[in-house]
Design an enzyme around this catalytic site. Structure first.
Site, short mmCIF file in Angstrom:
data_model
loop_
_atom_site.label_atom_id
_atom_site.label_comp_id
_atom_site.label_asym_id
_atom_site.label_seq_id
_atom_site.Cartn_x
_atom_site.Cartn_y
_atom_site.Cartn_z
N GLU A 172 79.31 -0.64 -1.37
CA GLU A 172 79.32 0.23 -0.30
C GLU A 172 77.78 0.27 0.20
O GLU A 172 77.50 0.34 1.45
CB GLU A 172 79.76 1.81 -0.71
N ALA A 174 78.35 3.57 -8.38
CA ALA A 174 77.85 5.10 -8.72
C ALA A 174 77.76 5.17 -10.32
O ALA A 174 78.65 4.47 -11.00
CB ALA A 174 78.53 6.06 -8.10
N GLY A 184 80.09 2.08 -5.28
CA GLY A 184 79.02 2.38 -4.39
C GLY A 184 78.11 1.12 -4.30
O GLY A 184 77.26 1.17 -3.32
C1 HXC Z 1 77.51 3.65 -15.27
C2 HXC Z 1 77.55 1.42 -15.88
C3 HXC Z 1 78.36 1.34 -14.77
C4 HXC Z 1 78.46 2.32 -13.90
C5 HXC Z 1 78.39 -0.54 -15.85
N1 HXC Z 1 77.67 0.19 -16.63
N2 HXC Z 1 78.70 -0.10 -14.58
N3 HXC Z 1 77.04 2.64 -16.18
N4 HXC Z 1 78.22 3.39 -14.24
N5 HXC Z 1 79.12 2.22 -12.70
C6 HXC Z 1 76.80 0.17 -17.76
C7 HXC Z 1 77.96 -0.09 -18.91
O1 HXC Z 1 78.50 1.22 -19.29
C8 HXC Z 1 77.14 -0.64 -20.18
O2 HXC Z 1 76.04 0.18 -20.76
C9 HXC Z 1 76.11 -1.72 -19.30
O3 HXC Z 1 76.02 -1.03 -17.88
C10 HXC Z 1 76.75 -3.07 -19.41
O4 HXC Z 1 78.02 -2.97 -18.53
P1 HXC Z 1 79.26 -3.63 -19.46
O5 HXC Z 1 80.32 -3.08 -19.09
O6 HXC Z 1 79.21 -3.92 -20.86
O7 HXC Z 1 79.31 -5.36 -19.00
P2 HXC Z 1 80.41 -6.13 -18.43
O8 HXC Z 1 81.31 -6.21 -19.87
O9 HXC Z 1 79.72 -7.54 -18.16
O10 HXC Z 1 81.29 -5.54 -17.44
C11 HXC Z 1 80.68 -5.34 -16.06
C12 HXC Z 1 81.59 -4.61 -15.32
C13 HXC Z 1 81.85 -3.33 -15.92
C14 HXC Z 1 82.88 -5.58 -14.86
C15 HXC Z 1 80.65 -4.51 -14.00
O11 HXC Z 1 80.70 -2.75 -16.25
C16 HXC Z 1 82.52 -2.19 -15.12
O12 HXC Z 1 83.64 -2.31 -14.86
N6 HXC Z 1 81.85 -1.44 -14.60
C17 HXC Z 1 82.42 -0.14 -13.88
C18 HXC Z 1 82.33 -0.69 -12.44
C19 HXC Z 1 83.11 0.62 -11.42
O13 HXC Z 1 84.10 0.93 -11.72
N7 HXC Z 1 82.40 0.85 -10.20
C20 HXC Z 1 82.83 2.16 -9.59
C21 HXC Z 1 82.12 3.26 -9.75
S1 HXC Z 1 82.68 4.48 -9.18
P3 HXC Z 1 76.27 0.62 -21.99
O14 HXC Z 1 75.51 1.62 -22.63
O15 HXC Z 1 77.50 0.68 -22.68
O16 HXC Z 1 75.64 -0.94 -22.84
C22 HXC Z 1 81.97 4.42 -7.58
C23 HXC Z 1 81.99 5.52 -6.51
C24 HXC Z 1 81.04 5.56 -5.27
O17 HXC Z 1 81.03 3.58 -7.32
C25 HXC Z 1 81.16 6.83 -4.55
C26 HXC Z 1 80.23 7.61 -4.68
C27 HXC Z 1 80.09 8.85 -3.83
#
Ligand code: HXC
Length: 257
Positions: free
Chosen positions: A111, A65, A108
């Site tokens: 999911e 998400a 998400g």
């Molecule tokens: C918003 C995101 C994002 C996310 C990545 N990006 N994941 N933006 N929400 N979930 C964005 C980054 O901010 C970045 O933007 C661009 O995408 C590229 O990501 P990087 O981090 O630079 O890439 P990398 O170094 O290759 O790392 C990849 C990654 C990392 C390991 C996947 O991005 C990461 O850890 N993302 C978050 C994963 C996460 O925590 N997901 C769970 C979310 S909570 P910029 O603008 O900086 O270039 C969830 C709850 C669900 O999902 C339930 C809802 C009801």
């Protein structure tokens, strides 16, 4: 039809949807949700479409998400708007669909993939529920669907440590149906979707409904549900056609009735 965050194509009777927010690794925000709901509703309603493939990019199916969208929202906002509960409309699709996952399927994103009837993974796929690292927990079914798929030990470990599971382990653990080389992911998913699309459509829906019933019922009721649906399919034209075609050693011509 065009969508802001999705690319939609049809390949004969197969709909192909690609998540398309490349700058955010396909993070799921409210616009993606609206687009997915509309695209799945269109698919379910379109009699010419018999199977669907949902995919992302090479690097990410979806990295979760959208954290930037969630950041300012407290309990009142999340609870008040029932944040992302709309995804229930994607998981409620009556017709079959496959998730074709390459790269990250996190939070998400994992999911959403688990809402599919089954997942085909590229050898680059990585699955995870890293929400705990953000001080939260899965909110779109991860704690439930992942546990049903891989069992308590791995689900608990993944949710508590936030670690990722690579494709090969995901296949061993029954999270995915099959792993294929990344370069062949789409080709393989589309081929399987075409094969499903060529089946009798009512039978496809019934098979899906039966397997899903296994997650909702006890065995006795599940078996009864299966038998009644089986009995029901025997009243279709396609049952008559399917068995006649077998006896006559020819391909069936489905009526969808
Ligand atoms: C918003 C995101 C994002 C996310 C990545 N990006 N994941 N933006 N929400 N979930 C964005 C980054 O901010 C970045 O933007 C661009 O995408 C590229 O990501 P990087 O981090 O630079 O890439 P990398 O170094 O290759 O790392 C990849 C990654 C990392 C390991 C996947 O991005 C990461 O850890 N993302 C978050 C994963 C996460 O925590 N997901 C769970 C979310 S909570 P910029 O603008 O900086 O270039 C969830 C709850 C669900 O999902 C339930 C809802 C009801």
């Amino acid at each position: 039809v065009t969508y802001e965050t999705l690319l939609a194509e049809t390949h004969g009777a197969v709909t192909l949807l690609r998540l398309n927010r490349p700058n955010a690794l396909n993070a799921l925000n409210s616009q993606v949700l609206r687009d997915l709901i509309a695209a799945f509703a269109a698919y379910d309603a379109d009699e010419s479409q018999r199977c669907l493939v949902l995919t992302g990019s090479e690097k990410a199916f979806a990295a979760g998400a959208d954290i930037k969208e969630m950041q300012p929202k407290g309990f009142s906002a999340m609870y008040g708007e029932n944040f992302f509960a709309g995804f229930e409309r994607v998981s409620a699709a009556r017709k079959p669909w496959i998730a074709a996952v390459a790269g990250f399927a996190l939070g998400g994103g994992c999911e959403l993939a688990m809402m599919a009837d089954y997942i085909i993974a590229a050898d680059t796929a990585q699955f995870g529920q890293p929400e705990i690292k953000l001080g939260i927990a899965p909110g779109m079914g991860g704690s439930q669907r992942l546990t049903r798929a891989v069992g308590k030990a791995k689900a608990m470990q993944m949710c508590l440590t936030g670690r990722m599971m690579k494709a090969e382990e995901a296949e061993r653990a029954s999270l995915v149906a099959q792993v294929v080389p990344a370069a062949r992911l789409l080709e393989e998913a589309l081929a399987q979707a075409q094969a499903i699309a060529a089946m009798a459509p009512l039978a496809a829906m019934a098979n899906k409904e039966m397997v899903n019933a296994a997650f909702e019922t006890g065995l006795a009721h599940g078996l009864l549900f299966e038998r009644r649906l089986f009995n029901g399919l025997c009243a279709t034209q396609d049952k008559v056609e399917g068995m006649a075609a077998f006896a006559e050693k020819r391909a069936p011509q489905w009526h969808g009735a």
